[in-house]
Write a protein that holds these residues in place. Structure first.
Motif, PDB file in Angstrom:
ATOM      1  N   ASP A   1     -15.059  43.611  -8.315  1.00 34.55           N
ATOM      2  CA  ASP A   1     -15.546  43.013  -7.066  1.00 34.55           C
ATOM      3  C   ASP A   1     -15.719  44.114  -6.024  1.00 34.55           C
ATOM      4  O   ASP A   1     -14.765  44.835  -5.711  1.00 34.55           O
ATOM      5  CB  ASP A   1     -14.532  41.979  -6.579  1.00 34.55           C
ATOM      6  CG  ASP A   1     -15.055  41.120  -5.435  1.00 34.55           C
ATOM      7  OD1 ASP A   1     -16.079  41.490  -4.822  1.00 34.55           O
ATOM      8  OD2 ASP A   1     -14.433  40.082  -5.153  1.00 34.55           O
ATOM      9  N   ALA A   2     -16.940  44.251  -5.503  1.00 33.73           N
ATOM     10  CA  ALA A   2     -17.209  45.218  -4.430  1.00 33.73           C
ATOM     11  C   ALA A   2     -17.807  44.466  -3.251  1.00 33.73           C
ATOM     12  O   ALA A   2     -18.816  43.761  -3.410  1.00 33.73           O
ATOM     13  CB  ALA A   2     -18.167  46.305  -4.906  1.00 33.73           C
ATOM     14  N   THR A   3     -17.202  44.619  -2.076  1.00 31.84           N
ATOM     15  CA  THR A   3     -17.684  43.852  -0.925  1.00 31.84           C
ATOM     16  C   THR A   3     -17.483  44.619   0.371  1.00 31.84           C
ATOM     17  O   THR A   3     -16.561  45.428   0.492  1.00 31.84           O
ATOM     18  CB  THR A   3     -16.951  42.488  -0.841  1.00 31.84           C
ATOM     19  OG1 THR A   3     -17.511  41.715   0.221  1.00 31.84           O
ATOM     20  CG2 THR A   3     -15.457  42.665  -0.604  1.00 31.84           C
ATOM     21  N   ARG A   4     -18.377  44.360   1.318  1.00 29.14           N
ATOM     22  CA  ARG A   4     -18.346  44.991   2.640  1.00 29.14           C
ATOM     23  C   ARG A   4     -18.315  46.516   2.505  1.00 29.14           C
ATOM     24  O   ARG A   4     -17.426  47.190   3.033  1.00 29.14           O
ATOM     25  CB  ARG A   4     -17.180  44.468   3.474  1.00 29.14           C
ATOM     26  CG  ARG A   4     -17.246  42.960   3.709  1.00 29.14           C
ATOM     27  CD  ARG A   4     -16.165  42.471   4.651  1.00 29.14           C
ATOM     28  NE  ARG A   4     -14.829  42.719   4.130  1.00 29.14           N
ATOM     29  CZ  ARG A   4     -14.206  41.935   3.256  1.00 29.14           C
ATOM     30  NH1 ARG A   4     -14.811  40.842   2.795  1.00 29.14           N
ATOM     31  NH2 ARG A   4     -12.988  42.230   2.855  1.00 29.14           N
ATOM     32  N   ILE A   5     -19.320  47.020   1.792  1.00 28.33           N
ATOM     33  CA  ILE A   5     -19.455  48.448   1.538  1.00 28.33           C
ATOM     34  C   ILE A   5     -20.731  48.957   2.199  1.00 28.33           C
ATOM     35  O   ILE A   5     -21.789  48.327   2.088  1.00 28.33           O
ATOM     36  CB  ILE A   5     -19.535  48.742   0.027  1.00 28.33           C
ATOM     37  CG1 ILE A   5     -18.339  48.149  -0.720  1.00 28.33           C
ATOM     38  CG2 ILE A   5     -19.674  50.246  -0.240  1.00 28.33           C
ATOM     39  CD1 ILE A   5     -17.029  48.786  -0.419  1.00 28.33           C
ATOM     40  N   SER A   6     -20.653  50.093   2.882  1.00 34.59           N
ATOM     41  CA  SER A   6     -21.838  50.813   3.328  1.00 34.59           C
ATOM     42  C   SER A   6     -22.074  51.946   2.338  1.00 34.59           C
ATOM     43  O   SER A   6     -21.200  52.812   2.164  1.00 34.59           O
ATOM     44  CB  SER A   6     -21.634  51.369   4.741  1.00 34.59           C
ATOM     45  OG  SER A   6     -22.735  52.169   5.118  1.00 34.59           O
ATOM     46  N   CYS A   7     -23.237  51.952   1.706  1.00 38.86           N
ATOM     47  CA  CYS A   7     -23.541  52.909   0.652  1.00 38.86           C
ATOM     48  C   CYS A   7     -24.775  53.711   1.037  1.00 38.86           C
ATOM     49  O   CYS A   7     -25.842  53.149   1.250  1.00 38.86           O
ATOM     50  CB  CYS A   7     -23.776  52.162  -0.670  1.00 38.86           C
ATOM     51  SG  CYS A   7     -24.436  53.163  -2.016  1.00 38.86           S
ATOM     52  N   GLY A   8     -24.631  55.021   1.119  1.00 41.20           N
ATOM     53  CA  GLY A   8     -25.776  55.870   1.384  1.00 41.20           C
ATOM     54  C   GLY A   8     -25.393  57.092   2.198  1.00 41.20           C
ATOM     55  O   GLY A   8     -24.515  57.025   3.066  1.00 41.20           O
ATOM     56  N   PRO A   9     -25.994  58.258   1.852  1.00 42.71           N
ATOM     57  CA  PRO A   9     -26.973  58.404   0.772  1.00 42.71           C
ATOM     58  C   PRO A   9     -26.285  58.332  -0.588  1.00 42.71           C
ATOM     59  O   PRO A   9     -25.060  58.237  -0.675  1.00 42.71           O
ATOM     60  CB  PRO A   9     -27.546  59.800   1.014  1.00 42.71           C
ATOM     61  CG  PRO A   9     -26.438  60.546   1.682  1.00 42.71           C
ATOM     62  CD  PRO A   9     -25.739  59.528   2.548  1.00 42.71           C
ATOM     63  N   GLY A  10     -27.089  58.419  -1.644  1.00 39.57           N
ATOM     64  CA  GLY A  10     -26.572  58.318  -2.996  1.00 39.57           C
ATOM     65  C   GLY A  10     -27.524  57.545  -3.868  1.00 39.57           C
ATOM     66  O   GLY A  10     -28.686  57.313  -3.511  1.00 39.57           O
ATOM     67  N   HIS A  11     -27.036  57.106  -5.026  1.00 41.55           N
ATOM     68  CA  HIS A  11     -27.887  56.436  -6.017  1.00 41.55           C
ATOM     69  C   HIS A  11     -27.646  54.942  -6.084  1.00 41.55           C
ATOM     70  O   HIS A  11     -28.114  54.284  -7.009  1.00 41.55           O
ATOM     71  CB  HIS A  11     -27.674  57.063  -7.398  1.00 41.55           C
ATOM     72  CG  HIS A  11     -28.117  58.489  -7.489  1.00 41.55           C
ATOM     73  ND1 HIS A  11     -27.979  59.244  -8.629  1.00 41.55           N
ATOM     74  CD2 HIS A  11     -28.712  59.302  -6.586  1.00 41.55           C
ATOM     75  CE1 HIS A  11     -28.451  60.472  -8.419  1.00 41.55           C
ATOM     76  NE2 HIS A  11     -28.896  60.522  -7.173  1.00 41.55           N
TER      77      HIS A  11
ATOM     78  N   VAL B   1     -21.007  41.962  -6.735  1.00 44.42           N
ATOM     79  CA  VAL B   1     -21.309  42.944  -5.682  1.00 44.42           C
ATOM     80  C   VAL B   1     -21.935  42.181  -4.524  1.00 44.42           C
ATOM     81  O   VAL B   1     -23.026  41.615  -4.675  1.00 44.42           O
ATOM     82  CB  VAL B   1     -22.262  44.038  -6.210  1.00 44.42           C
ATOM     83  CG1 VAL B   1     -22.612  45.017  -5.108  1.00 44.42           C
ATOM     84  CG2 VAL B   1     -21.646  44.766  -7.399  1.00 44.42           C
ATOM     85  N   HIS B   2     -21.276  42.147  -3.367  1.00 45.72           N
ATOM     86  CA  HIS B   2     -21.780  41.304  -2.281  1.00 45.72           C
ATOM     87  C   HIS B   2     -21.448  41.903  -0.922  1.00 45.72           C
ATOM     88  O   HIS B   2     -20.506  42.680  -0.769  1.00 45.72           O
ATOM     89  CB  HIS B   2     -21.213  39.887  -2.389  1.00 45.72           C
ATOM     90  CG  HIS B   2     -19.713  39.798  -2.476  1.00 45.72           C
ATOM     91  ND1 HIS B   2     -18.941  39.197  -1.513  1.00 45.72           N
ATOM     92  CD2 HIS B   2     -18.847  40.239  -3.422  1.00 45.72           C
ATOM     93  CE1 HIS B   2     -17.664  39.254  -1.857  1.00 45.72           C
ATOM     94  NE2 HIS B   2     -17.570  39.892  -3.001  1.00 45.72           N
ATOM     95  N   ASN B   3     -22.269  41.530   0.059  1.00 43.86           N
ATOM     96  CA  ASN B   3     -22.119  42.039   1.429  1.00 43.86           C
ATOM     97  C   ASN B   3     -22.140  43.571   1.446  1.00 43.86           C
ATOM     98  O   ASN B   3     -21.183  44.221   1.889  1.00 43.86           O
ATOM     99  CB  ASN B   3     -20.836  41.508   2.074  1.00 43.86           C
ATOM    100  CG  ASN B   3     -20.860  40.009   2.260  1.00 43.86           C
ATOM    101  OD1 ASN B   3     -21.849  39.450   2.722  1.00 43.86           O
ATOM    102  ND2 ASN B   3     -19.784  39.342   1.879  1.00 43.86           N
ATOM    103  N   ILE B   4     -23.240  44.122   0.955  1.00 44.92           N
ATOM    104  CA  ILE B   4     -23.401  45.561   0.829  1.00 44.92           C
ATOM    105  C   ILE B   4     -24.585  46.014   1.672  1.00 44.92           C
ATOM    106  O   ILE B   4     -25.631  45.358   1.697  1.00 44.92           O
ATOM    107  CB  ILE B   4     -23.649  45.980  -0.636  1.00 44.92           C
ATOM    108  CG1 ILE B   4     -22.591  45.386  -1.568  1.00 44.92           C
ATOM    109  CG2 ILE B   4     -23.721  47.496  -0.764  1.00 44.92           C
ATOM    110  CD1 ILE B   4     -21.200  45.903  -1.386  1.00 44.92           C
TER     111      ILE B   4
END
Length: 330
Positions: A214-224, A245-248
């Motif tokens: 479970d992955a949630t409330r994540i800010s992703c970037g930069p990256g793949h 995977v939610h709230n990303i």
């Protein structure tokens, strides 16, 4: 509160030395501190807290070279909540945690670990280590910590069950190679929440043998982006299931929600949900790539099924919001 910790070896912060010289078995230039030498009993009954702290103080106080804190195998150490405080004088500290139950690592908001990855990134053939590696650990949590500049992945999770990662800042250069934020394999019931991940590779990679991630409330970037896989490399059979995977927020990433499998591999990726996703200039917001790396003319026999995409909003930098390169077999 006391915590029973059963360990094979403890502690691993990554050395800033050149990768060609890095070897855990190389001890001639290292300083090693064994908690047993400081009075730890390891009988599961005696309080070993002070022995741990004294061994840590000696490790932290090394003024040159690599320092290693060792907790020997086949013993059970009972300790109170431990605070390993710095700053340390040692140029590098090895911390490897194996087979630890009910472990809490809390950086208190100011704690940080720097992997000095820039000294490794130019060496493609080097066996680059992660900054933190959890192997066969159960019921543990990591919180309020900054982890940066990994030689390879920042946080590797292998063979673990029931772990929680929250309020983490994971950061490396956008050009750093293979510096996944999280690299998960053969693990179950892993929660990653309320974190910022900016690296040169996947923010989160969910690999074979993993389920109930479970992955949630994540800010992703930069990256793949966040990837399920890659699966099936070297013609192996691998499975992944029950992924949520939610709230990303994906910001300037190459991919958003990605599933990738190798040609020639077998297995399955199923019951995967990506939802409530915000995208800002993401090249491929949704991508399934079953010919990953295109290393073989074979098709992938990894079956991808029961995948849900819901609530995607934002912009694609390529103008291709959905890219599906599916196997004719899977």
């Amino acid at each position: 509160m006391q915590v029973l910790i059963t360990l094979i070896l403890v502690l691993g912060f990554v050395s800033p030395c050149l990768c060609a010289r890095w070897n855990l078995e190389e001890t001639s230039d290292n300083y090693t501190f064994n908690v047993v030498q400081y009075g730890a009993r390891g009988d599961g009954k005696s309080d070993d807290t002070q022995a741990f702290l004294m061994a840590w103080n000696s490790t932290c106080g090394v003024t040159q070279g690599q320092a290693t804190l060792v907790i020997p195998p086949n013993l059970s150490f009972l300790v109170n909540n431990l605070i390993f405080e710095g700053p340390c004088k040692a140029s590098s500290i090895i911390i490897q945690v194996y087979i630890a139950n009910s472990l809490l690592i809390d950086g208190g908001g100011n704690g940080s670990i720097d992997g000095s990855g820039s000294t490794w990134w130019d060496c493609a053939s080097c066996p680059r280590p992660p900054v933190l590696h959890f192997h066969a650990c159960n019921d543990f949590s990591v919180a309020n910590l900054k982890v940066g500049n990994g030689p390879r992945s920042h946080i590797a999770i292998d063979g673990c069950n029931n772990a929680k990662f929250s309020n983490l800042l994971v950061n490396a250069s956008s050009t750093s190679p293979n510096t996944d934020g999280f690299d998960i394999a053969s693990s179950k019931y892993i929660l990653i929440e309320d974190s910022i991940i900016s690296t040169g590779d996947d923010c989160i990679a969910i690999n074979g043998g993993s389920s109930f991630i479970d992955a949630t409330r994540i800010s992703c970037g930069p990256g793949h982006g966040i990837s399920v896989g890659s699966l099936g490399k070297n013609n192996v059979h691998e499975t992944v299931e029950e992924i949520h995977v939610h709230n990303i927020s994906f910001i300037g990433t190459t991919n958003g929600a990605r599933i990738k499998t190798y040609p020639g591999g077998s297995g399955y990726a199923k019951n995967i949900t990506f939802e409530q996703i915000n995208l800002t200039n993401v090249t491929y917001p949704i991508i399934i790539d079953q010919h990953y790396a295109k290393i073989s003319p074979q098709d992938s026999n990894v079956l991808v099924s029961d995948v849900t995409y819901r609530g995607f909003n934002g912009t694609s930098a390529s103008g291709i919001p959905i890219k599906l390169d599916c196997s004719s077999l899977g």
